[in-house]
Design an enzyme around this catalytic site. Structure first.
Site, PDB file in Angstrom:
ATOM      1  N   GLU A 177       0.837  -1.196   0.000  1.00 23.95           N
ATOM      2  CA  GLU A 177       0.000   0.000   0.000  1.00 23.95           C
ATOM      3  C   GLU A 177       0.877   1.253   0.000  1.00 23.95           C
ATOM      4  O   GLU A 177       1.878   1.319   0.708  1.00 23.95           O
ATOM      5  CB  GLU A 177      -0.937  -0.007   1.219  1.00 23.95           C
ATOM      6  CG  GLU A 177      -1.867   1.204   1.245  1.00 23.95           C
ATOM      7  CD  GLU A 177      -3.022   1.069   2.238  1.00 23.95           C
ATOM      8  OE1 GLU A 177      -3.223  -0.023   2.804  1.00 23.95           O
ATOM      9  OE2 GLU A 177      -3.716   2.084   2.431  1.00 23.95           O
ATOM     10  N   HIS A 205      -8.210   9.841   7.309  1.00 24.80           N
ATOM     11  CA  HIS A 205      -9.190   9.700   6.232  1.00 24.80           C
ATOM     12  C   HIS A 205     -10.408  10.590   6.476  1.00 24.80           C
ATOM     13  O   HIS A 205     -10.815  10.789   7.617  1.00 24.80           O
ATOM     14  CB  HIS A 205      -9.673   8.250   6.124  1.00 24.80           C
ATOM     15  CG  HIS A 205      -8.572   7.269   5.856  1.00 24.80           C
ATOM     16  ND1 HIS A 205      -8.806   5.950   5.608  1.00 24.80           N
ATOM     17  CD2 HIS A 205      -7.230   7.429   5.781  1.00 24.80           C
ATOM     18  CE1 HIS A 205      -7.655   5.323   5.413  1.00 24.80           C
ATOM     19  NE2 HIS A 205      -6.682   6.201   5.519  1.00 24.80           N
ATOM     20  N   HIS A 241      -3.527   8.588   1.309  1.00 24.53           N
ATOM     21  CA  HIS A 241      -2.105   8.433   1.613  1.00 24.53           C
ATOM     22  C   HIS A 241      -1.206   9.132   0.590  1.00 24.53           C
ATOM     23  O   HIS A 241      -0.267   9.829   0.972  1.00 24.53           O
ATOM     24  CB  HIS A 241      -1.724   6.949   1.691  1.00 24.53           C
ATOM     25  CG  HIS A 241      -2.403   6.207   2.793  1.00 24.53           C
ATOM     26  ND1 HIS A 241      -2.210   4.863   3.009  1.00 24.53           N
ATOM     27  CD2 HIS A 241      -3.268   6.620   3.759  1.00 24.53           C
ATOM     28  CE1 HIS A 241      -2.944   4.483   4.044  1.00 24.53           C
ATOM     29  NE2 HIS A 241      -3.593   5.518   4.513  1.00 24.53           N
TER      30      HIS A 241
HETATM   31 ZN    ZN Z   1      -4.834   5.309   6.039  1.00 20.64          ZN
HETATM   32 FE    FE Z   2      -5.710   2.412   2.803  1.00 19.89          FE
HETATM   33 FE    FE Z   3      -4.212   0.268   4.786  1.00 19.53          FE
END
Ligand code: ZN
Ligand code: FE
Ligand code: FE
Length: 274
Positions: A142, A226, A179
């Site tokens: 990620e 988030h 992110h």
């Molecule tokens: Zn995150």
């Molecule tokens: Fe994520």
């Molecule tokens: Fe994640």
């Protein structure tokens, strides 16, 4: 049609999540393989995973995404923590074979003062222990916000890990919109430029999944908070551009926004309307 779903709780089983995803208007979902803070995973019930496979076929599901626990840190300074990462991920990947040809996402880790280079080396070492040639799961790194000593907030770092991984054909990347934005990639005003850079450094074929999250903080803030879609610094117009972009629109997209189920249903409907 957009392949979209949200993060769901695994506590009531796999088929249950499939049904929930459909109810919310989606055709995929993400779940934690075990308690996000670590701990043991529930026994797999093959009747349940088979029922999910059937439901997915009947309803044209996109690939689903398993998410590793947050405590998994393959580049920790502490050997016991690295051992836990090995054990948990090996176990998770074995379990994923009950749901073959899906995807498994993990945070590359935090190097906690050892430096990015050392971090990359340890993560690749970890992957070289857990990946094996008969597995059907694609393992995704990620993209990270670059909070603390997180590895993977630069495309170069993700590629350096993949480059050092022997079975790199098993590897892909999950791009988290919050992110990358927090990491300084301007997907709001320059999505094409960011995706070109991704292609140049990693290769767009490695992009396998998207986490759709708005951000509570401005570009480059390295915070990782988030926000609901359209209510943060990325904004609704950018999400319209993101989910309709040719490089993204075929990929499975997963919401990890601060929502209850009804909020997810609304966001799914909104994003599909684009
Ligand atoms: Zn995150
Ligand atoms: Fe994520
Ligand atoms: Fe994640």
């Amino acid at each position: 049609m957009l392949n979209i779903g949200c993060h769901l709780s695994v506590s009531k089983g796999f088929e249950f999540m499939g049904k929930q995803a459909l109810e919310l208007g989606g055709n995929t979902f993400q779940f934690f393989t075990r308690n996000p803070r670590g701990g043991k995973a529930k026994e797999i019930d093959k009747n349940d995973t088979d029922a999910l496979i059937k439901l997915m076929k009947e309803n044209n599901f996109a690939k689903i995404l398993a998410h590793a626990p947050y405590t998994l840190n393959p580049c920790s300074k502490d050997e016991r923590t690295r051992e836990f990462a090995l054990e948990a991920m090996t176990d998770d990947l074995n379990r994923m074979e009950y749901l073959p040809y899906n995807m498994y996402n993990f945070h590359p880790g935090s190097h906690v003062g050892q430096g990015v280079e050392k971090g990359i080396e340890l993560i690749a070492e970890h992957l070289n222990k857990v990946l094996h040639k008969d597995m059907t799961t694609t393992v995704l790194l990620e993209t990270m916000a670059g909070k603390g000593s997180e590895v993977g907030s630069r495309f170069e770092e993700l590629m350096a890990i993949i480059d050092r991984t022997e079975l790199s054909d098993k590897m892909g990347v999950c791009l988290d919109t919050c992110h990358v934005f927090d990491g300084g990639y301007d997907i709001k005003d320059n999505l094409d430029g960011v995706l070109e850079e991704f292609d140049k450094i990693i290769g767009i074929d490695r992009l396998k999944a998207i986490h759709l999250n708005d951000s509570k903080n401005p570009l480059g803030s390295h915070k990782d908070r988030h926000e609901k879609i359209g209510e943060g610094y990325i904004g609704l117009d950018a999400f319209r551009t993101i989910v309709t972009h040719p490089a993204i629109k075929e990929l499975p997209c997963f919401l990890e926004t601060p929502n209850e189920l009804d909020g997810y249903a609304k966001e799914i409907a909104l994003l599909k309307s684009f």
